[in-house]
Design a protein around this motif. Structure first.
Motif, PDB file in Angstrom:
ATOM      1  N   LYS A  76     -10.470 -22.269  64.731  1.00  0.00           N
ATOM      2  CA  LYS A  76      -9.980 -21.275  63.642  1.00  0.00           C
ATOM      3  C   LYS A  76      -8.695 -22.195  63.101  1.00  0.00           C
ATOM      4  O   LYS A  76      -8.246 -21.684  61.964  1.00  0.00           O
ATOM      5  CB  LYS A  76      -9.936 -20.002  64.252  1.00  0.00           C
ATOM      6  CG  LYS A  76      -8.786 -19.930  65.503  1.00  0.00           C
ATOM      7  CD  LYS A  76      -9.094 -18.311  65.829  1.00  0.00           C
ATOM      8  CE  LYS A  76     -10.187 -17.961  66.429  1.00  0.00           C
ATOM      9  NZ  LYS A  76     -10.412 -18.479  67.939  1.00  0.00           N
ATOM     10  N   HIS A 118     -16.777 -17.722  70.224  1.00  0.00           N
ATOM     11  CA  HIS A 118     -15.821 -16.551  70.225  1.00  0.00           C
ATOM     12  C   HIS A 118     -16.223 -15.579  69.256  1.00  0.00           C
ATOM     13  O   HIS A 118     -16.784 -15.995  68.064  1.00  0.00           O
ATOM     14  CB  HIS A 118     -14.441 -16.741  70.066  1.00  0.00           C
ATOM     15  CG  HIS A 118     -13.640 -16.990  71.363  1.00  0.00           C
ATOM     16  ND1 HIS A 118     -13.676 -16.259  72.064  1.00  0.00           N
ATOM     17  CD2 HIS A 118     -12.959 -18.187  71.895  1.00  0.00           C
ATOM     18  CE1 HIS A 118     -12.621 -16.402  73.317  1.00  0.00           C
ATOM     19  NE2 HIS A 118     -12.449 -17.576  73.107  1.00  0.00           N
ATOM     20  N   THR A 178      -1.001 -10.574  64.630  1.00  0.00           N
ATOM     21  CA  THR A 178      -1.621 -11.907  65.841  1.00  0.00           C
ATOM     22  C   THR A 178      -1.419 -11.302  67.286  1.00  0.00           C
ATOM     23  O   THR A 178      -1.416 -11.849  67.899  1.00  0.00           O
ATOM     24  CB  THR A 178      -0.972 -13.111  65.390  1.00  0.00           C
ATOM     25  OG1 THR A 178       0.425 -13.024  65.535  1.00  0.00           O
ATOM     26  CG2 THR A 178      -1.185 -13.698  63.947  1.00  0.00           C
ATOM     27  N   SER A 217      -1.247 -14.985  69.198  1.00  0.00           N
ATOM     28  CA  SER A 217      -0.803 -16.188  68.704  1.00  0.00           C
ATOM     29  C   SER A 217       0.398 -16.309  68.191  1.00  0.00           C
ATOM     30  O   SER A 217       1.120 -15.248  67.489  1.00  0.00           O
ATOM     31  CB  SER A 217      -1.908 -16.056  67.606  1.00  0.00           C
ATOM     32  OG  SER A 217      -2.048 -17.584  67.257  1.00  0.00           O
ATOM     33  N   HIS A 218       0.946 -17.308  68.452  1.00  0.00           N
ATOM     34  CA  HIS A 218       2.439 -17.756  68.117  1.00  0.00           C
ATOM     35  C   HIS A 218       3.518 -16.957  68.665  1.00  0.00           C
ATOM     36  O   HIS A 218       4.178 -16.336  68.353  1.00  0.00           O
ATOM     37  CB  HIS A 218       2.480 -17.797  66.494  1.00  0.00           C
ATOM     38  CG  HIS A 218       3.716 -18.214  66.038  1.00  0.00           C
ATOM     39  ND1 HIS A 218       4.070 -19.601  66.318  1.00  0.00           N
ATOM     40  CD2 HIS A 218       4.600 -17.883  65.137  1.00  0.00           C
ATOM     41  CE1 HIS A 218       4.862 -20.033  65.610  1.00  0.00           C
ATOM     42  NE2 HIS A 218       5.335 -19.102  65.062  1.00  0.00           N
ATOM     43  N   GLY A 254      -5.015 -19.080  74.240  1.00  0.00           N
ATOM     44  CA  GLY A 254      -4.238 -19.953  73.677  1.00  0.00           C
ATOM     45  C   GLY A 254      -2.905 -19.287  73.013  1.00  0.00           C
ATOM     46  O   GLY A 254      -2.439 -18.247  73.964  1.00  0.00           O
ATOM     47  N   TRP A 256       0.359 -20.536  72.260  1.00  0.00           N
ATOM     48  CA  TRP A 256       1.632 -21.143  72.170  1.00  0.00           C
ATOM     49  C   TRP A 256       2.033 -21.487  70.898  1.00  0.00           C
ATOM     50  O   TRP A 256       1.536 -22.035  69.945  1.00  0.00           O
ATOM     51  CB  TRP A 256       1.750 -22.346  73.119  1.00  0.00           C
ATOM     52  CG  TRP A 256       3.044 -22.890  73.268  1.00  0.00           C
ATOM     53  CD1 TRP A 256       3.559 -24.287  72.997  1.00  0.00           C
ATOM     54  CD2 TRP A 256       4.051 -22.383  73.960  1.00  0.00           C
ATOM     55  NE1 TRP A 256       4.800 -24.424  73.377  1.00  0.00           N
ATOM     56  CE2 TRP A 256       5.010 -23.343  73.793  1.00  0.00           C
ATOM     57  CE3 TRP A 256       4.699 -21.092  74.658  1.00  0.00           C
ATOM     58  CZ2 TRP A 256       6.676 -23.062  74.203  1.00  0.00           C
ATOM     59  CZ3 TRP A 256       5.855 -21.102  74.832  1.00  0.00           C
ATOM     60  CH2 TRP A 256       6.834 -22.096  75.074  1.00  0.00           C
ATOM     61  N   GLU A 298      -6.684 -22.613  75.563  1.00  0.00           N
ATOM     62  CA  GLU A 298      -7.400 -22.765  74.316  1.00  0.00           C
ATOM     63  C   GLU A 298      -6.464 -22.755  72.962  1.00  0.00           C
ATOM     64  O   GLU A 298      -6.315 -21.636  72.189  1.00  0.00           O
ATOM     65  CB  GLU A 298      -8.024 -21.322  74.350  1.00  0.00           C
ATOM     66  CG  GLU A 298      -9.413 -21.137  73.504  1.00  0.00           C
ATOM     67  CD  GLU A 298     -10.024 -19.887  73.941  1.00  0.00           C
ATOM     68  OE1 GLU A 298     -11.145 -19.979  74.385  1.00  0.00           O
ATOM     69  OE2 GLU A 298      -9.592 -18.660  73.764  1.00  0.00           O
ATOM     70  N   ARG A 337       0.350 -17.572  54.517  1.00  0.00           N
ATOM     71  CA  ARG A 337       1.019 -17.342  55.821  1.00  0.00           C
ATOM     72  C   ARG A 337       2.334 -16.545  55.403  1.00  0.00           C
ATOM     73  O   ARG A 337       2.709 -15.637  55.953  1.00  0.00           O
ATOM     74  CB  ARG A 337       1.291 -18.640  56.709  1.00  0.00           C
ATOM     75  CG  ARG A 337      -0.143 -19.090  57.451  1.00  0.00           C
ATOM     76  CD  ARG A 337       0.032 -19.786  58.646  1.00  0.00           C
ATOM     77  NE  ARG A 337       0.381 -19.027  59.537  1.00  0.00           N
ATOM     78  CZ  ARG A 337       1.801 -19.230  60.321  1.00  0.00           C
ATOM     79  NH1 ARG A 337       2.879 -19.748  59.394  1.00  0.00           N
ATOM     80  NH2 ARG A 337       1.910 -18.316  61.160  1.00  0.00           N
ATOM     81  N   TYR A 341       2.302 -13.090  56.605  1.00  0.00           N
ATOM     82  CA  TYR A 341       3.229 -12.822  58.066  1.00  0.00           C
ATOM     83  C   TYR A 341       4.629 -13.047  57.688  1.00  0.00           C
ATOM     84  O   TYR A 341       5.381 -12.948  58.825  1.00  0.00           O
ATOM     85  CB  TYR A 341       2.844 -13.861  59.193  1.00  0.00           C
ATOM     86  CG  TYR A 341       1.122 -14.016  59.361  1.00  0.00           C
ATOM     87  CD1 TYR A 341       0.435 -13.002  59.823  1.00  0.00           C
ATOM     88  CD2 TYR A 341       0.625 -15.134  59.011  1.00  0.00           C
ATOM     89  CE1 TYR A 341      -0.765 -13.057  59.880  1.00  0.00           C
ATOM     90  CE2 TYR A 341      -0.700 -15.343  59.281  1.00  0.00           C
ATOM     91  CZ  TYR A 341      -1.516 -14.503  59.869  1.00  0.00           C
ATOM     92  OH  TYR A 341      -2.853 -14.657  59.881  1.00  0.00           O
ATOM     93  N   TYR A 397      -3.980 -22.907  60.345  1.00  0.00           N
ATOM     94  CA  TYR A 397      -4.134 -21.481  59.711  1.00  0.00           C
ATOM     95  C   TYR A 397      -3.511 -21.604  58.349  1.00  0.00           C
ATOM     96  O   TYR A 397      -3.069 -20.612  57.842  1.00  0.00           O
ATOM     97  CB  TYR A 397      -3.360 -20.427  60.489  1.00  0.00           C
ATOM     98  CG  TYR A 397      -3.844 -20.457  62.039  1.00  0.00           C
ATOM     99  CD1 TYR A 397      -5.187 -19.818  62.047  1.00  0.00           C
ATOM    100  CD2 TYR A 397      -3.025 -20.702  62.927  1.00  0.00           C
ATOM    101  CE1 TYR A 397      -5.735 -19.742  63.625  1.00  0.00           C
ATOM    102  CE2 TYR A 397      -3.581 -20.567  64.338  1.00  0.00           C
ATOM    103  CZ  TYR A 397      -5.001 -20.226  64.435  1.00  0.00           C
ATOM    104  OH  TYR A 397      -5.243 -19.977  65.851  1.00  0.00           O
ATOM    105  N   MET A 401      -7.473 -20.543  56.030  1.00  0.00           N
ATOM    106  CA  MET A 401      -7.346 -19.479  55.704  1.00  0.00           C
ATOM    107  C   MET A 401      -7.079 -19.382  54.149  1.00  0.00           C
ATOM    108  O   MET A 401      -6.849 -18.503  53.297  1.00  0.00           O
ATOM    109  CB  MET A 401      -6.118 -18.505  56.311  1.00  0.00           C
ATOM    110  CG  MET A 401      -6.339 -18.286  57.665  1.00  0.00           C
ATOM    111  SD  MET A 401      -5.432 -16.911  58.118  1.00  0.00           S
ATOM    112  CE  MET A 401      -3.677 -17.273  57.856  1.00  0.00           C
TER     113      MET A 401
END
Ligand code: LLP
Length: 449
Positions: A76, A118, A178, A217-218, A254, A256, A298, A337, A341, A397, A401
């Motif tokens: 993704k 997923h 996220t 995430s992140h 995942g 990180w 992941e 993004r 975010y 992303y 996106m």
């Protein structure tokens, strides 16, 4: 700009980024030449950086975890044929969300065993595609498991392995959009539901081989993974004693994070995160007398983000009373993004990137939204219209996106490797904008009768 500021910004670029003469180069290629050859906005991906990131993951995993371990790329973050081929050549697993990403994995020839599907709300078509072509399905909730049990009964063969997605009740620290591990998240199953799911798998004769969770995430601080792994191991211990089942695979997802901006440097190395996961999992299993499962991570962003750079052309420079605007030929449509975010980016001019700073600049795209500002208040030299700027850490992303907002055509994507550039996604054309469209019926066609 000051030497320190310049070298910090450069550090965010792919590993083989450098200034030659007066121009920014990546993998031996001039970003000015690439922008001119392929047009802008342009995304470039540096293979050496992808490979280095993967190598760091694999090295940290084998140093931190005494059992078997592996890496799944979370598609993704950015998926296209070329990146899926890159994953296949390195024997990575690929996490696909639904039938769409799965079709890209198949086109790239990723072997079935390495494909994992997923999705929080997989459609019937997603499930059918996954049963037909994936090695593993990560089940999000009980109703989905029931659908799969029915599909299994109707005789599909071979049937994918099943992993269950746990909601550990604790998220990592990141933007609320996220976070996924908290108890009121839409993702995954509670420990009680997992117990029920194990029974359902048994009853349906499904091959249950893994436990999965993903807390968000992140994140930059891996500490919340420790209590989540302990929660998962308590559950597995209980299940093991009740049913004798223990997963072959354990995947704490995942997530990180990476530094996007010079203010976020230095960033902790990925080995901090993997070290914690490996230690907590191995010690937790030993303490409970459980065998060591295979540990599968992941990651998406931390594999691909730094490998990608977005190149834009400064179309005009606009000075208002309050601000110096650098108006770019891309923005919100290829990188939502910042608007979604509040993500912070930085950039360098491609020519003479070490020039003295002129003061803060606001870098904005051409889209009809005041929120279409890619970078706010960034110290920048006196950039002129017609120059190119390069935004590092653009590999995750952004394109995945992206949109056609205001009729934007998705940018071209170029792969860089050892001094060679290869177009891996062509720029969308005006024709692409109406490719799916069909006209209204002719209003006069009924009149003749
Ligand atoms: N595994 C699962 C189940 C996930 O949902 C995700 C990301 C990952 C792995 C990979 O996470 P990563 O290592 O890339 O952080 N659009 C947001 C990020 C959404 C992440 C969705 N899931 C952004 O631009 O920051």
């Amino acid at each position: 700009m000051s030497r320190t500021l310049f070298s910090k910004r450069l550090e965010l670029f792919p590993i083989a980024a450098e200034v030659r003469g007066e121009t920014l180069f990546i993998s031996g290629l001039s970003l000015n030449d690439l922008a001119q050859e392929f047009g802008t906005p342009l995304y470039v991906y540096d293979q050496a950086t992808l490979d280095r990131n993967l190598q760091d993951y694999r090295a940290a995993l084998s140093a931190a975890y005494p059992g078997k371990s592996g890496v799944t790329y979370a598609g993704k973050a950015f998926l296209c044929l070329a990146i899926a081929q890159w994953a296949r050549e390195r024997d990575l697993w690929l996490d696909c969300t639904g039938a769409g990403e799965l079709s890209i994995a198949q086109a790239a020839g990723i072997k079935r065993d390495n494909v994992l599907v997923h999705g929080v709300n997989k459609s019937q078509a997603d499930l059918q595609a996954a049963v037909a072509a994936a090695g593993t399905i990560v089940v999000d909730h009980l109703a989905e498991l029931e659908k799969l049990s029915m599909m299994k009964r109707s005789g599909s063969h071979p049937f994918p392995q099943i992993w269950l997605r746990l909601r550990p009740g604790l998220a990592v620290e990141t933007h609320s959009y996220t976070q996924t591990g908290q108890s009121d998240s839409k993702f995954g199953m509670s420990p009680d539901e997992i117990e029920r799911a194990v029974q359902l798998c048994r009853a349906a004769n499904l091959e249950l081989s893994g436990l999965h969770f993903h807390q968000g995430s992140h994140f930059h601080d891996p500490a919340p993974l420790e209590p989540a792994i302990e929660t998962a191991l308590d559950l597995l211990d209980r299940l093991n004693r009740q049913t004798g089942w223990f997963p072959k695979m354990f995947c704490p997802g995942g997530g990180w994070g990476v530094p996007y901006h010079e203010d976020e440097l230095p960033h902790p190395p990925v080995s901090d995160y993997i070290g914690l996961v490996g230690r907590v999992l191995a010690q937790g299993c030993r303490r409970r007398g459980l065998p060591l499962p295979d540990l599968q991570l992941e990651p998406g962003r931390s594999l691909v983000a730094r490998a990608g750079v977005a190149l834009y052309r400064v179309e005009s420079v606009k000075q208002t009373d309050q601000r110096r605007w650098l108006l770019l030929d891309g923005g919100l449509a290829d990188n939502p993004r910042p608007a979604l975010y509040g993500a912070r980016y930085t950039c360098l001019p491609v020519s003479a990137p070490e020039r003295a700073n002129e003061g803060p600049a606001w870098l904005a795209g051409p889209f009809c939204e005041s929120g279409d500002v890619l970078i706010e208040r960034l110290p920048m030299p006196a950039v002129q219209a017609g120059e190119y700027v390069a935004v590092p850490v653009s590999g995750a992303y952004q394109l995945s996106m992206g949109s056609n907002y205001n009729g934007a055509r998705r940018p071209a994507v170029v792969w860089l490797n050892q001094g060679r550039s290869t177009l891996i996604q062509r720029r969308e054309t005006l024709d692409d904008l109406i490719r799916r469209d069909l006209p209204l019926p002719d209003p006069h066609s009924g009149d003749a009768q």
